[in-house]
Design an enzyme around this catalytic site. Sequence first.
Site, PDB file in Angstrom:
ATOM      1  N   SER A   1       4.130  -6.466   1.683  1.00 18.05           N
ATOM      2  CA  SER A   1       3.744  -7.239   2.859  1.00 18.05           C
ATOM      3  C   SER A   1       2.421  -6.703   3.413  1.00 18.05           C
ATOM      4  O   SER A   1       1.694  -7.407   4.091  1.00 18.05           O
ATOM      5  CB  SER A   1       4.831  -7.185   3.915  1.00 18.05           C
ATOM      6  OG  SER A   1       5.165  -5.845   4.196  1.00 18.05           O
TER       7      SER A   1
ATOM      8  N   ASP B   1       0.812  -1.214   0.000  1.00 18.38           N
ATOM      9  CA  ASP B   1       0.000   0.000   0.000  1.00 18.38           C
ATOM     10  C   ASP B   1       0.846   1.265   0.000  1.00 18.38           C
ATOM     11  O   ASP B   1       0.398   2.315  -0.447  1.00 18.38           O
ATOM     12  CB  ASP B   1      -0.930  -0.019   1.217  1.00 18.38           C
ATOM     13  CG  ASP B   1      -1.870  -1.214   1.173  1.00 18.38           C
ATOM     14  OD1 ASP B   1      -2.585  -1.359   0.171  1.00 18.38           O
ATOM     15  OD2 ASP B   1      -1.854  -2.007   2.130  1.00 18.38           O
TER      16      ASP B   1
HETATM   17  P1  ADP Z   1       5.425  -3.148   1.863  1.00 24.28           P
HETATM   18  O1  ADP Z   1       4.020  -3.626   1.913  1.00 24.28           O
HETATM   19  O2  ADP Z   1       6.379  -4.274   1.751  1.00 24.28           O
HETATM   20  O3  ADP Z   1       5.706  -2.233   3.011  1.00 24.28           O
HETATM   21  P2  ADP Z   1       5.238  -0.783   0.249  1.00 24.28           P
HETATM   22  O4  ADP Z   1       4.671  -0.616  -1.097  1.00 24.28           O
HETATM   23  O5  ADP Z   1       4.414  -0.281   1.375  1.00 24.28           O
HETATM   24  O6  ADP Z   1       5.586  -2.319   0.510  1.00 24.28           O
HETATM   25  O7  ADP Z   1       6.658  -0.086   0.214  1.00 24.28           O
HETATM   26  C1  ADP Z   1       7.392   0.176   1.357  1.00 24.28           C
HETATM   27  C2  ADP Z   1       8.140   1.485   1.199  1.00 24.28           C
HETATM   28  O8  ADP Z   1       9.162   1.364   0.217  1.00 24.28           O
HETATM   29  C3  ADP Z   1       7.272   2.628   0.745  1.00 24.28           C
HETATM   30  O9  ADP Z   1       7.434   3.681   1.650  1.00 24.28           O
HETATM   31  C4  ADP Z   1       7.826   3.014  -0.610  1.00 24.28           C
HETATM   32  O10 ADP Z   1       7.786   4.391  -0.808  1.00 24.28           O
HETATM   33  C5  ADP Z   1       9.278   2.583  -0.509  1.00 24.28           C
HETATM   34  N1  ADP Z   1       9.928   2.289  -1.801  1.00 24.28           N
HETATM   35  C6  ADP Z   1       9.441   2.384  -3.054  1.00 24.28           C
HETATM   36  N2  ADP Z   1      10.354   1.956  -3.958  1.00 24.28           N
HETATM   37  C7  ADP Z   1      11.440   1.580  -3.271  1.00 24.28           C
HETATM   38  C8  ADP Z   1      12.714   1.035  -3.630  1.00 24.28           C
HETATM   39  N3  ADP Z   1      13.023   0.781  -4.888  1.00 24.28           N
HETATM   40  N4  ADP Z   1      13.576   0.744  -2.643  1.00 24.28           N
HETATM   41  C9  ADP Z   1      13.254   0.938  -1.359  1.00 24.28           C
HETATM   42  N5  ADP Z   1      12.077   1.462  -0.948  1.00 24.28           N
HETATM   43  C10 ADP Z   1      11.173   1.779  -1.883  1.00 24.28           C
HETATM   44 MG    MG Z   2       3.947  -0.669   3.457  1.00 28.41          MG
END
Ligand code: ADP
Ligand code: MG
Length: 408
Positions: A109, A78
């Site tokens: 996740s 999200d």
């Molecule tokens: P998850 O459900 O695993 O937390 P998210 O979509 O919420 O996945 O992403 C987690 C965070 O990673 C978000 O704050 C997003 O902005 C950031 N993000 C996006 N692209 C990247 C990247 N290439 N490397 C690291 N972080 C990133």
């Molecule tokens: Mg997240």
Amino acid sequence: VGVMYAEVRRPCRVMILVNPNSGRCQTMQLFTGHVQGMLTEASVPYTLVITEAKNHARDVVKKADLTQWDALVIMSGDGLLFEVINGLMEREDWEQAIQTPIGILPGGSGNALAASVHHYSQAPPAWNEELLLSCGFMLCKGLVGAMDLVSVHLPSRKRLFSFLSIAWGFVADVDIESEKYRHVGGIRFLMGTLVRLATLRVYQGRLAFLPVDETSNVPKGKSNSTSPPPSMCSSLPCRHIPSSPNQNSVLRCSSRNQNTISKSTETQSDGQTKVLLSDSLLPSLDQPVPESWTVVKDEDFVLVLAIYQSHLAEDLLAVPGAMVDDGAIHLFYVTAGISRPALLRLFLAMEKGAHLDCGCPYLVYEKVKAFRLEPLSPQGVITVDGETVEYGPVQAQVHPGIARLICG
Ligand code: ADP
Ligand code: MG
């Protein structure tokens, strides 16, 4: 007339933003293994944008020529969608930009929106790859409906837009603390919940809200209701509108909540006026809440959770009756005094959406249009769509149906 869907134009051009580091860092493998073939088979042309860091996606959609794209699809959790929505709303042409159909493919996740979209389609619950396939299928079908957004005022007067949730207390702490277990996938929330239960604490603050006017034509829902309002896709006509060449790159759709968007203007330093979305229900944060609002008597909370989709996580069904454009913020709070076992029971019941059936006197549910939360504890965590924001007084109001989501 209920919700009407439009179809993404065929053949449509889809920008797919993939965060390779979300979830278990297997997003690219999941894409090539499960989604790529499906899109090819359905003749959906797409361009992959692999994000390199936080805010990359936000910058991409801020600068993109949106006439070139029929949909923006997020394959991550999200958090990446939160960036994309805020990137769109920061544009000068936000009113048009936010009409770009948005799609979600679960790769993170925390895949609450993907689980919600799947739930709205009335399909039996699905997780992991099965949920991904379901969302991939919806993307290929390309039906678009309206989605509510919530504007959130932060202590610094900054404003954010949110599609999922605002959390404080137990839920926010679990969300942030469990980030370190991201590699285990969605089960991180259960792990985080168990850890936090051991150090359960009380959070002091004030909460006030503007209830949904139950006399309006919004579907009724009452506090502690056990019978959810009908789900979105059951009773509503599905209309396919043919494409016409002089239309914008995407088709229109309407929603039960298609309100006139209320706007205001702001004169910028360069003398240009900028049209802004105005939050007509919200006074300034330093002003008292209006008389029409309800002020919660309790000031000792275990959690406050405002949610506007059905799911809080893949396996947490917070609002079984929520609809993507029901024009409501579903506000839950748990007051202090609840025992650890009772709180655990609530979260376990939430896996089936049965937490309101537990008869727990500490859990309160209200359907609202706006609310304000003023934490009194000096330090703490507030999350918006699962991302940490500034800590302090926050307030929010719903804007019915201003965005568009591929779903159904
Ligand atoms: P998850 O459900 O695993 O937390 P998210 O979509 O919420 O996945 O992403 C987690 C965070 O990673 C978000 O704050 C997003 O902005 C950031 N993000 C996006 N692209 C990247 C990247 N290439 N490397 C690291 N972080 C990133
Ligand atoms: Mg997240």
